[in-house]
Design an enzyme around this catalytic site. Sequence first.
Site, mmCIF file in Angstrom:
data_model
loop_
_atom_site.group_PDB
_atom_site.id
_atom_site.type_symbol
_atom_site.label_atom_id
_atom_site.label_comp_id
_atom_site.label_asym_id
_atom_site.label_seq_id
_atom_site.Cartn_x
_atom_site.Cartn_y
_atom_site.Cartn_z
ATOM 1 N N LYS A 53 31.916 33.842 36.141
ATOM 2 C CA LYS A 53 33.012 33.363 36.992
ATOM 3 C C LYS A 53 32.786 31.909 37.402
ATOM 4 C CE LYS A 53 34.118 38.033 38.381
ATOM 5 N NZ LYS A 53 33.996 39.156 39.327
ATOM 6 N N GLN A 97 31.790 40.082 45.140
ATOM 7 C CA GLN A 97 31.416 40.880 43.974
ATOM 8 C C GLN A 97 30.995 42.284 44.407
ATOM 9 O OE1 GLN A 97 31.867 39.769 40.844
ATOM 10 N NE2 GLN A 97 31.161 41.702 39.974
ATOM 11 N N ASP A 120 41.214 38.805 43.895
ATOM 12 C CA ASP A 120 40.847 40.034 43.182
ATOM 13 C C ASP A 120 41.954 41.082 43.295
ATOM 14 O OD1 ASP A 120 38.561 40.445 41.679
ATOM 15 O OD2 ASP A 120 37.246 40.622 43.426
#
Length: 285
Positions: A53, A97, A120
């Site tokens: 990422k 995460q 997300d």
Amino acid sequence: MTAKILDGKKMSAEIREAIKEKVVLLKEKGIVPGLAVILVGDNPASKVYVGQKEKGCLEAGFASFLHRLPETTSQEELLALIDKLNADKTVHGILVQLPLPRQIDPDTVLAAIRPEKDVDGFHPVNIGRLVAGLPASEPCTPKGILRLLKSTGIPLAGKEAVVIGRSNIVGKPVALMLLAESATVTICHSKTADLAEHARRADILVAAIGKPRFVTADMVKEGAVVIDVGINRLEEGLVGDVDYEPVAEKASWITPVPGGVGPMTIAMLLENTLEQAEKTGASGR
Ligand code: GUN
């Protein structure tokens, strides 16, 4: 039939190139898209994903703010960091995460991110908007899957879509997104009776269960489009949830592992962050 390959690596590279060009234009207006990624602990797979990422951000010309916190981080400490990032005008997207260490409740943490910065698509507001068919920040992996499916040119309306897996990250949202395209959607999971029978009906089969080579050729209809979301790290290497070679003999389209869905996830994360930067401009609000 031998399947055509749905090349996520190539499509992701094209999308990232287009994003890079948009970033140049945004920078002329004084806006630099910024993504904050928070990694708590030492989960090896998470470290790999977070590294990808960060690399994706830097290649696209984004500002990347990586926060590595120790395994022992308390929920309060993590929430305090999220508060700070929520208020930071240079941060357009925040990603925590998953999974998180046991002392931290993921639902509390995800709900603390400002919904507009939730690139997300995991905040309850964004999930609710997805369920209601309203514009939302869409989860990256499902969004990438839809992009791959649409690239085949096959109309999704009226198709039998079978999703194997009911996770919040992939199974449930991809099912909702296929429904929004007017597919007839079935979600199968570990308690489904006669899963193979459901799978054999699928025009579009999405495998997201995390079991190596779970989907075998006898579970696949001739001409089906097969999307493999699995990333199973075995001694022999990276293996998907689909028994690739025999299934590719029957499918019309198939995603490889690696090089299928995986690269699309990053491209969609960058796209979500860019869209948020475009919406909020330099003000960050
Ligand atoms: N862990 C596994 N996949 C994901 C993802 O797409 N986003 C986040 N935040 N964590 C993950």
